[in-house]
Design a protein around this motif. Sequence first.
Motif, PDB file in Angstrom:
ATOM      1  N   LYS A   1       0.844  -1.202   0.000  1.00 61.59           N
ATOM      2  CA  LYS A   1       0.000   0.000   0.000  1.00 61.59           C
ATOM      3  C   LYS A   1       0.888   1.264   0.000  1.00 61.59           C
ATOM      4  CE  LYS A   1      -3.600   2.168   2.760  1.00 61.59           C
ATOM      5  NZ  LYS A   1      -4.221   2.190   4.074  1.00 61.59           N
ATOM      6  N   ALA A   2       1.971   1.219   0.742  1.00 61.49           N
ATOM      7  CA  ALA A   2       2.877   2.378   0.789  1.00 61.49           C
ATOM      8  C   ALA A   2       3.606   2.544  -0.549  1.00 61.49           C
ATOM      9  CB  ALA A   2       3.872   2.215   1.928  1.00 61.49           C
ATOM     10  N   LEU A   3       3.976   1.414  -1.164  1.00 59.67           N
ATOM     11  CA  LEU A   3       4.622   1.504  -2.485  1.00 59.67           C
ATOM     12  C   LEU A   3       3.645   2.087  -3.507  1.00 59.67           C
ATOM     13  CD1 LEU A   3       6.602  -1.863  -2.454  1.00 59.67           C
ATOM     14  CD2 LEU A   3       7.611   0.428  -2.484  1.00 59.67           C
TER      15      LEU A   3
ATOM     16  N   CYS B   1       2.333   5.883   5.323  1.00 59.11           N
ATOM     17  CA  CYS B   1       0.918   6.084   4.942  1.00 59.11           C
ATOM     18  C   CYS B   1       0.179   6.828   6.043  1.00 59.11           C
ATOM     19  CB  CYS B   1       0.228   4.748   4.687  1.00 59.11           C
ATOM     20  SG  CYS B   1       0.882   3.860   3.281  1.00 59.11           S
ATOM     21  N   VAL B   2       0.465   6.461   7.294  1.00 56.14           N
ATOM     22  CA  VAL B   2      -0.229   7.103   8.421  1.00 56.14           C
ATOM     23  C   VAL B   2       0.161   8.587   8.472  1.00 56.14           C
ATOM     24  CG1 VAL B   2      -0.427   7.153  10.947  1.00 56.14           C
ATOM     25  CG2 VAL B   2      -0.414   4.964   9.746  1.00 56.14           C
TER      26      VAL B   2
ATOM     27  N   PRO C   1      -4.684  -4.362   5.218  1.00 57.54           N
ATOM     28  CA  PRO C   1      -4.098  -3.071   5.591  1.00 57.54           C
ATOM     29  C   PRO C   1      -5.143  -2.049   6.034  1.00 57.54           C
ATOM     30  CG  PRO C   1      -3.977  -3.415   3.209  1.00 57.54           C
ATOM     31  CD  PRO C   1      -4.483  -4.695   3.804  1.00 57.54           C
ATOM     32  N   ASP C   2      -6.420  -2.372   5.804  1.00 55.93           N
ATOM     33  CA  ASP C   2      -7.483  -1.465   6.275  1.00 55.93           C
ATOM     34  C   ASP C   2      -7.675  -1.568   7.788  1.00 55.93           C
ATOM     35  OD1 ASP C   2      -8.379  -4.160   5.599  1.00 55.93           O
ATOM     36  OD2 ASP C   2     -10.362  -3.489   6.206  1.00 55.93           O
TER      37      ASP C   2
ATOM     38  N   MET D   1       5.131   3.128  -6.823  1.00 53.93           N
ATOM     39  CA  MET D   1       6.186   2.142  -7.112  1.00 53.93           C
ATOM     40  C   MET D   1       5.720   0.701  -6.930  1.00 53.93           C
ATOM     41  SD  MET D   1       9.802   3.588  -5.807  1.00 53.93           S
ATOM     42  CE  MET D   1      10.683   2.130  -6.355  1.00 53.93           C
ATOM     43  N   GLN D   2       4.417   0.464  -7.093  1.00 57.43           N
ATOM     44  CA  GLN D   2       3.907  -0.890  -6.887  1.00 57.43           C
ATOM     45  C   GLN D   2       4.466  -1.880  -7.906  1.00 57.43           C
ATOM     46  OE1 GLN D   2       2.298   1.852  -7.580  1.00 57.43           O
ATOM     47  NE2 GLN D   2       0.556   1.570  -8.931  1.00 57.43           N
TER      48      GLN D   2
END
Length: 467
Positions: free
Chosen positions: A65-67, A334-335, A413-414, A72-73
Amino acid sequence: MATAQYIKKDGIIIIGAGLCGSLLGIRLAQRGYEVHIYESRPDMRKAKIDGGRSINLALSDRGIKALELIGMQHVVERDGIPLYGRMIHPAEGEATYMPYSGRSGEAIHSISRGGLNKSLLEETEKYPNIHLYFNQRCVDVNFDEHNIRFENGKGGEQYTLECERILATDGAGSAVRRAMMRHTTEKRFNFSQDFLTHGYKELSIPAADEKGNFRIEKNALHIWPRGTQMLIALPNLGGSFTVTLFQDFEGPDGFNALNTPEKIHSFFDKYYPSAKANMPDLVNDFLTNPSANLGTIKCYPWQINHFSLLMGDAAHAIVPFYGQGMNCAFEDVCVLDDLMDQNGDNWVEIFDRFQENRKPDGDAIADLAVDNFYEMRTSTTSLLFQRKKALETKMEQAGLPYFSKYALVTFRPDLKYREALVRGRLQDDFLLEYCKTVTDINQVDYVQLQADVEAYIKTALQKSEIY
Ligand SMILES: Cc1cc2nc3c(=O)[nH]c(=O)nc-3n(C[C@H](O)[C@H](O)[C@H](O)COP(=O)(O)OP(=O)(O)OC[C@H]3O[C@@H](n4cnc5c(N)ncnc54)[C@H](O)[C@@H]3O)c2cc1C
């Protein structure tokens, strides 16, 4: 000492260009900040990574999720190998495969640690507002005067930089955290460090041939659980596996005692003959590669004077048994990003909210990681555990909205880590009791079972204040 230089008001200093720092730098640059990243090591885009060894990590949905956040996924598919389950190699008998989930497509991804860090650093080149400084070690921070002291190269000249704020992603041994501890009386800085008696050593299984074929199943995380110790293996592109032995330092079979080729051979013959058959470089790897410590670091507060904020391993270093350290460090970004959406440039609010929101999650994943150490080295071979796992897989295969504890942590990740911990532990308590009464899992009414699990969780949560 050279005179202090001032980093412009809209500039942010990141300390550490590791996994978290380089991803964070990209995100801040995308948001328009001038980002200055100081890294103590040489530039890994030019220097050899990991002394030539292949070290890999399990990347999962929180990290992905951060990528995705930074665009950059693509590295997941390009550089990762999907692992759909665990291959358990018991002391006797055939290996058995346990999928991570009953839903198709849920996988973790084995990826080169150095390769991923290098890709992130290469990505920074797209942003003229990212400035990288290598061989620059942070040695101290003055939180009242808002400045940082660096050393230019090992033992080199020291200089001071002034700036508005720093984000410290300098890893488990964080120099910024040490400086925060020196501030301890006034700010009541809490710190704990819990070592396991076990350490780890990286070994290897080379490719089967020059074509890069794999000697053992490619798309699984291999585990050889042996009660008080275990061996695991994750695949690399090119056909090799990075093998990690988790073992006590002390005792007749401990790392400290395994100091001759004969002792290493007889240890592996006794506990890991099937792995040893695929490890032609075993003795050399064992004697050359270090045995390293494993520990959990917790601390609080994570920020001081709204000048510096700890993120990644600097804030919450955990043992590697859930494969979540990097994923958690990436999720930190992400946070922070969400908080920047909510609070604009109000960094006082961002720092305060970050530590308040994120600390319970850092603690939760630290505790889950220790739980998984015991699960991986022992429970994976227990019949009760295997029955519970099989039941969970059936519920997931049936399309029910059920996620095992592992799936809650890894594929959701949710959900916050804290929620995954509470829910996951309650599910496990219920199902382990239930499994004691089950003889044939094919006779189970899964819809009813899932409803019973939900009811148990609901009652437990109503009774307690754990949420
Ligand atoms: C054996 C093992 C297996 C693991 N497996 C997994 C896994 O499967 N999945 C997973 O998600 N995580 C895994 N992890 C955890 C993961 O490696 C870490 O959580 C992750 O690297 C944390 O990223 P970071 O950027 O916070 O710290 P780091 O990656 O440690 O980066 C810190 C950076 O700061 C630099 N630095 C340090 N001190 C200074 C200083 N004073 N000044 C300037 N720069 C400095 C360092 O050189 C480094 O580049 C594993 C860890 C271990 C030990």
